[in-house]
Design an enzyme around this catalytic site. Structure first.
Site, mmCIF file in Angstrom:
data_model
loop_
_atom_site.group_PDB
_atom_site.id
_atom_site.type_symbol
_atom_site.label_atom_id
_atom_site.label_comp_id
_atom_site.label_asym_id
_atom_site.label_seq_id
_atom_site.Cartn_x
_atom_site.Cartn_y
_atom_site.Cartn_z
ATOM 1 N N ASP A 482 -3.609 5.395 -66.287
ATOM 2 C CA ASP A 482 -4.058 6.285 -65.372
ATOM 3 C C ASP A 482 -2.718 7.040 -64.988
ATOM 4 O OD1 ASP A 482 -5.290 7.439 -63.333
ATOM 5 O OD2 ASP A 482 -5.806 5.664 -62.091
ATOM 6 N N ASP A 552 -13.489 10.749 -60.800
ATOM 7 C CA ASP A 552 -13.733 9.679 -59.739
ATOM 8 C C ASP A 552 -15.045 10.030 -59.047
ATOM 9 O OD1 ASP A 552 -11.542 8.396 -60.293
ATOM 10 O OD2 ASP A 552 -10.218 9.048 -58.342
HETATM 11 C C1 GLA Z 1 -7.497 6.920 -59.824
HETATM 12 C C2 GLA Z 1 -8.567 6.743 -60.833
HETATM 13 C C3 GLA Z 1 -9.536 5.562 -60.341
HETATM 14 C C4 GLA Z 1 -8.838 4.123 -59.889
HETATM 15 C C5 GLA Z 1 -7.638 4.279 -59.095
HETATM 16 C C6 GLA Z 1 -7.100 3.218 -58.981
HETATM 17 O O1 GLA Z 1 -7.783 7.491 -58.660
HETATM 18 O O2 GLA Z 1 -8.894 7.489 -61.187
HETATM 19 O O3 GLA Z 1 -10.579 5.486 -61.239
HETATM 20 O O4 GLA Z 1 -8.329 3.588 -61.103
HETATM 21 O O5 GLA Z 1 -6.827 5.358 -59.372
HETATM 22 O O6 GLA Z 1 -6.005 3.300 -57.583
#
Ligand code: GLA
Length: 631
Positions: A482, A552
């Site tokens: 990420d 997301d």
């Molecule tokens: C980001 C990612 C999510 C999740 C969060 C965790 O927002 O896009 O899918 O993994 O971080 O903190």
């Protein structure tokens, strides 16, 4: 196939031709890119003669750069590349500042060579051909005003009707030259009007298709946040206004680059358009020392006379066959269950195992432990950089948990955010200077975190060490990598003042170095890239991580738009898409379970909800969905 005759060059794929030539003064004139023209090797010069612009007089504003060419105004012709200062007033491909402060370049043809392999830019991702097939054409131009040479590097990808291109500057002089821009691709066309399609958005609303008709002036798609971004994807499509999904001329360019980028279309006064794509020059100022070379990222360029669908299919094929590498290239991707929307930061071994067991019973294949498992990570306020187990949550650590998950017959995956550091972390307390920030100034926080200075080798080495340790002790099969904040106050304490304009690009080179080293060390691991969802979804990332988390936003109806936009260039094997709970956590919508699956099927499929807390009946439906997807 590459054809060369008397200073004329043709790049031929099964359905396209790309043709340019040098003129008597050594300028490179672009002649044609479009539907294939069958050309005999000895017939190219004749074809070019017919295609060459006939210039009989000048217009009232013409500027003549070279008395040897009294009829040629660079502003009025289609050029293969352009620079500042010699009368072409359009946006240039390359912009240098010499030691005396002057910024006029005059690149003229010097020679060409053909290489029997696909050349790629140093330190950057590059399209590849299996078994070393492929051909490259390298045109070298020399600047009349300095000792800088410019190489234009073209590769021909026959099986998908794509061309790849980048530029390489070599400073053969004794003085440092400043590179203010070196784009990846320029294409000048005879076109009065174009319809441009690009993809904008924000968090949870990525890849929103946007259409603009350009008749006059300039249209720009760009980003400055430090990565390719959810605001403006580097994919840029242009077509006739009449082009439909299946018919008509359609062109597209994308970049194998994950940093700040810029794509522009500029209408000239004489029915010509210039398309440029490459690194965003507004955020580049590179000191090219004597003897050094500098490459722009590779661009992929394609054309189809079968409309948007033609271009889309060609780019899918390109990504699947020439970008995605390694063990997972053609392998079935495991159906996963991700812990994020099921438990957020409240991960506990007991809960995890219950979720994993239920998922395994429904036929899922991979358990992904998302954020919250390390340091003192109970919210997004701390611990990035401290990649040690939280023993309160995982009493037997990653090692013990991984073993238990594997015993359930599932693969084990882990979430990491290696490029970041929390202000509240042991790492930051120990190395405050490792964060990207300007000493003595307040610094913006995003999600309470800062970006690590990946221009520095010791920082990259720390990340490699800690990630290798996480991946090995967790015996991980999958990594969700990420990256959750933009770069602000862009500055590196490790670089002198005149090199601060290099930080954005050096950061991305650092990201690629990390990915290259970790994917080589763990070749069997499936990497999925993520950036607050689809914030860094580009061919550069897909070169290392065969799939990316598309958004997301896990609401099925929102996802229709997001996945549709993404699918115009990126194959469905690259698009992470999960079934989540209702009411949906982002938009609170309720959609039937079968609708959620019908949308998520069109990607690398998975579930991201607490399947232990839904009715038995739904669990049974999920088991049959898993079966359907496997089929
Ligand atoms: C980001 C990612 C999510 C999740 C969060 C965790 O927002 O896009 O899918 O993994 O971080 O903190």
């Amino acid at each position: 196939m590459i054809i060369v005759q008397d200073g004329c060059f043709a790049l031929q794929t099964p359905h396209t031709s790309y043709i340019f030539r040098k003129d008597a003064a050594g300028n490179l004139l672009h002649l044609y890119y479009g539907e294939k023209i069958e050309i005999e090797e000895e017939g190219l010069a004749k074809v070019c003669e017919i295609m060459a612009p006939v210039i009989t007089n000048q217009n009232g504003c013409s500027l003549i750069a070279d008395t040897a060419q009294p009829n040629l105004c660079l502003d009025d012709v289609c050029l293969e590349i352009s620079s500042r200062g010699k009368g072409d007033m359009r946006e240039p491909y390359v912009e240098l500042v010499l030691a005396d402060g002057s910024s006029t370049s005059d690149f003229r043809y010097e020679n060409y060579r053909i290489e029997e392999s696909l050349l790629t830019p140093e330190g950057l991702p590059g399209a590849y051909e299996e078994k070393g097939n492929g051909q490259s054409l390298v045109i070298t131009l020399a600047d009349r005003n300095s000792k800088v040479k410019l190489e234009l590097v073209y590769g021909v990808m026959e099986d998908c009707d794509c061309l790849v291109r980048y530029g390489r500057l070599v400073n053969s002089g004794e003085e440092t030259v400043t590179v203010n821009r070196l784009m990846s691709m320029q294409l000048d066309m005879e076109a009065g009007v174009l319809k441009i399609t690009d993809f904008h958005g924000d968090w949870a609303r990525e890849m929103a298709k946007n259409e603009t008709i350009l008749r006059q002036g300039k249209y720009v798609n760009d980003t400055s946040v430090g990565f390719s971004s959810n605001r403006a994807n580097p994919l840029f499509i242009w077509a006739d206004t009449e082009t439909t999904q299946e018919y008509g001329d359609c062109y597209a360019v994308n970049l194998l680059y994950s940093g700040n980028h810029r794509e522009s279309a500029q209408a000239g006064g004489h029915g010509k358009m210039r398309i440029l794509a490459g690194m965003n020059p507004d955020y580049l100022c590179w000191q090219l020392e004597a003897g050094e070379a500098f490459c722009s990222p590779q661009a992929v360029l394609t054309y189809s006379h079968q409309g948007y669908q033609g271009v889309s299919g060609q780019l899918h094929y390109f990504v699947r066959e020439h970008i995605v590498r390694g063990e997972w290239k053609h392998k079935e991707r495991p159906i996963l269950i991700n812990s994020w929307e099921a438990m957020y930061f409240d991960v506990q071994e007991k809960k995890i195992l219950k979720l994993a067991r239920t998922a395994a019973n429904a036929g899922m294949e991979l358990f992904v432990l998302d954020d919250g498992w390390f340091g003192k990570r109970n919210s997004d306020a701390s611990s990035l950089g401290d990649w040690y187990d939280n023993k309160e949550k995982l009493p037997t650590g990653l090692a013990g948990l991984s073993e238990k998950i594997h015993k359930l017959g599932l693969k084990f995956g882990i979430w990491v955010e290696p490029e970041m550091v929390s202000e509240d972390s042991d790492l930051y307390r120990k190395h405050p200077d490792w964060a990207v920030r300007i000493p003595g100034q307040e610094h913006a926080l995003g999600r309470n975190q800062m970006v690590l200075d990946l221009t520095r080798e010791e920082v990259r080495n720390y990340i490699i060490e800690s990630m290798s340790d996480v991946f090995s002790r967790g015996k991980v099969d999958y990594v969700k990598w990420d990256m959750n904040r933009s770069i602000t106050e862009c500055y590196s304490v490790a670089l002198p003042s005149d090199r601060q304009g290099e930080v954005f690009h050096r950061y991305i080179l650092g990201v690629y170095d990390l990915y290259e080293r970790l994917t080589s060390e763990f070749p069997e691991v499936l990497f999925e890239s993520c950036s607050s969802g689809g914030g860094r979804f580009d061919p550069g990332m897909l070169y290392y991580a065969p799939q990316g988390w598309t958004s997301d936003d896990s609401d099925a109806i929102e996802r229709l738009k997001i996945q549709y936009g993404t699918s115009l260039c990126y194959p469905i094997s690259s698009m992470g898409s999960h079934v989540s709970v209702i009411p949906n956590h982002q938009v609170f919508r309720k959609t039937p379970l079968h609708t959620r699956a019908n949308v998520a099927y069109f990607g690398t499929f998975g579930y991201e909800l607490d399947v232990t807390k839904i009715p038995e009946e739904d669990r049974n439906v999920i088991a049959s969905q898993v079966e359907t997807y496997k089929k």
